[in-house]
Design a protein around this motif. Structure first.
Motif, PDB file in Angstrom:
ATOM      1  N   CYS A  53       8.520  36.388 -20.239  1.00  0.00           N
ATOM      2  CA  CYS A  53       7.777  35.923 -19.065  1.00  0.00           C
ATOM      3  C   CYS A  53       8.103  34.460 -18.766  1.00  0.00           C
ATOM      4  O   CYS A  53       8.489  33.697 -19.647  1.00  0.00           O
ATOM      5  CB  CYS A  53       6.281  36.070 -19.294  1.00  0.00           C
ATOM      6  SG  CYS A  53       5.725  37.759 -19.598  1.00  0.00           S
ATOM      7  N   LYS A  61       1.065  39.620 -17.841  1.00  0.00           N
ATOM      8  CA  LYS A  61       0.155  39.750 -18.987  1.00  0.00           C
ATOM      9  C   LYS A  61      -1.139  40.453 -18.583  1.00  0.00           C
ATOM     10  O   LYS A  61      -1.608  41.359 -19.280  1.00  0.00           O
ATOM     11  CB  LYS A  61      -0.146  38.369 -19.557  1.00  0.00           C
ATOM     12  CG  LYS A  61       1.069  37.694 -20.177  1.00  0.00           C
ATOM     13  CD  LYS A  61       0.747  36.270 -20.618  1.00  0.00           C
ATOM     14  CE  LYS A  61       1.973  35.580 -21.179  1.00  0.00           C
ATOM     15  NZ  LYS A  61       1.697  34.181 -21.576  1.00  0.00           N
ATOM     16  N   CYS A 103       4.408  40.306 -24.748  1.00  0.00           N
ATOM     17  CA  CYS A 103       4.600  39.470 -23.562  1.00  0.00           C
ATOM     18  C   CYS A 103       4.771  38.043 -24.062  1.00  0.00           C
ATOM     19  O   CYS A 103       3.808  37.417 -24.531  1.00  0.00           O
ATOM     20  CB  CYS A 103       3.403  39.571 -22.618  1.00  0.00           C
ATOM     21  SG  CYS A 103       3.328  41.101 -21.677  1.00  0.00           S
TER      22      CYS A 103
END
Length: 263
Positions: A53, A61, A103
């Motif tokens: 990310c 998320k 993530c």
């Protein structure tokens, strides 16, 4: 086997959508394109994901933290007396993906080689892993890609194709006289890297300090050492680089999306 999804870019070419969300969260058929990509991997039993990310990564998320709420065909009850509210799902008719997801925040301005370096700790126990981009869909056979990767023993396999023709071509003679217009043809297109890559752990030796795009210095060093091989995919692939691509993919989804292999 783990799948690394590069999902941190700003998506400036699709700014109509990316002003409020990262490009991997732009939807096709009401689902983010990253969901479509993960469903493709899931068809072949690959369910361990590391999502790199960056730009507006909190959107990704939040989506997966609340995944069941977003996607389940279910009712639920909420006990507001519980700390933070306790949700209980009832009459759940949905299929549950067997996904394990990391993530990872890899930075706002980090280039793609650096994003992979930043998630190295999640890959230390793996001899090989897959890498792909968070903005393209395909009907590629991932089992064949992996088998091909194992057949040559090199550090990296990329997947390539000739995209469907978007523009017709023109034939011109030596006097600049137009001879003919040619229809859009796949055979006239250039070969491109479509993601859906497999890499041995040795790829970290080629990433340098992570201050380059993966496709520049690292790939060039792999090529110079003869450590990159291309799997040729003859089927469907399309990126979602701009709003016209999104509209094209949306039309396909409403009819017979060629990448929808999970039904």
């Amino acid at each position: 086997m783990k799948i690394v999804i590069l999902a941190g870019g700003k998506g400036t070419r699709i700014s109509e959508e990316s002003v409020t969300k990262p490009k991997p969260m732009v939807t096709i058929g009401g689902r983010p394109i990253i969901w479509h990509i993960m469903k493709t991997y899931g068809c072949y039993g690959f369910n361990d994901f590391i999502i790199c990310c960056g730009y507006k990564g909190e959107c990704i998320k939040k989506y997966f933290v609340n995944y069941k709420l977003h996607n389940a065909i279910t009712n639920f009850t909420l006990d507001s007396c519980e700390k933070n509210g306790k949700v209980k799902y009832i009459d759940d008719l949905s299929e549950t993906e067997q996904w394990n997801i990391v993530c990872a925040n890899t930075g706002l301005e980090t280039l793609t080689a650096g994003r992979i370096l930043k998630i190295k700790k999640y890959l230390m126990d793996d001899d090989e892993f897959m890498i792909t981009y968070g903005d393209g869909v395909s009907d590629i056979d991932l089992a064949k890609v992996l088998k091909f990767h194992h057949s040559h023993g090199k550090v990296m396999t990329i997947s390539t194709t000739k995209p469907e023709g978007r523009f017709g071509t023109i034939s011109i003679d030596s006097g600049n006289r137009v001879i003919r217009f040619n229809e859009k043809a796949r055979m006239d297109q250039s070969i491109v890297n479509i993601g859906f890559m497999v890499a041995k752990k040795k790829i970290f030796d080629y990433l340098g300090d992570g201050d380059e795009m993966l496709e520049k210095g690292p790939f060039e060093r792999l090529v110079a050492d003869g450590q990159m091989v291309a799997y040729e995919h003859p089927g469907f692939w399309s990126p979602m680089d701009n709003i016209h691509d999104r509209e094209y993919l949306e039309r396909l989804w409403q009819n017979d999306a060629p990448w929808k292999k999970w039904i």
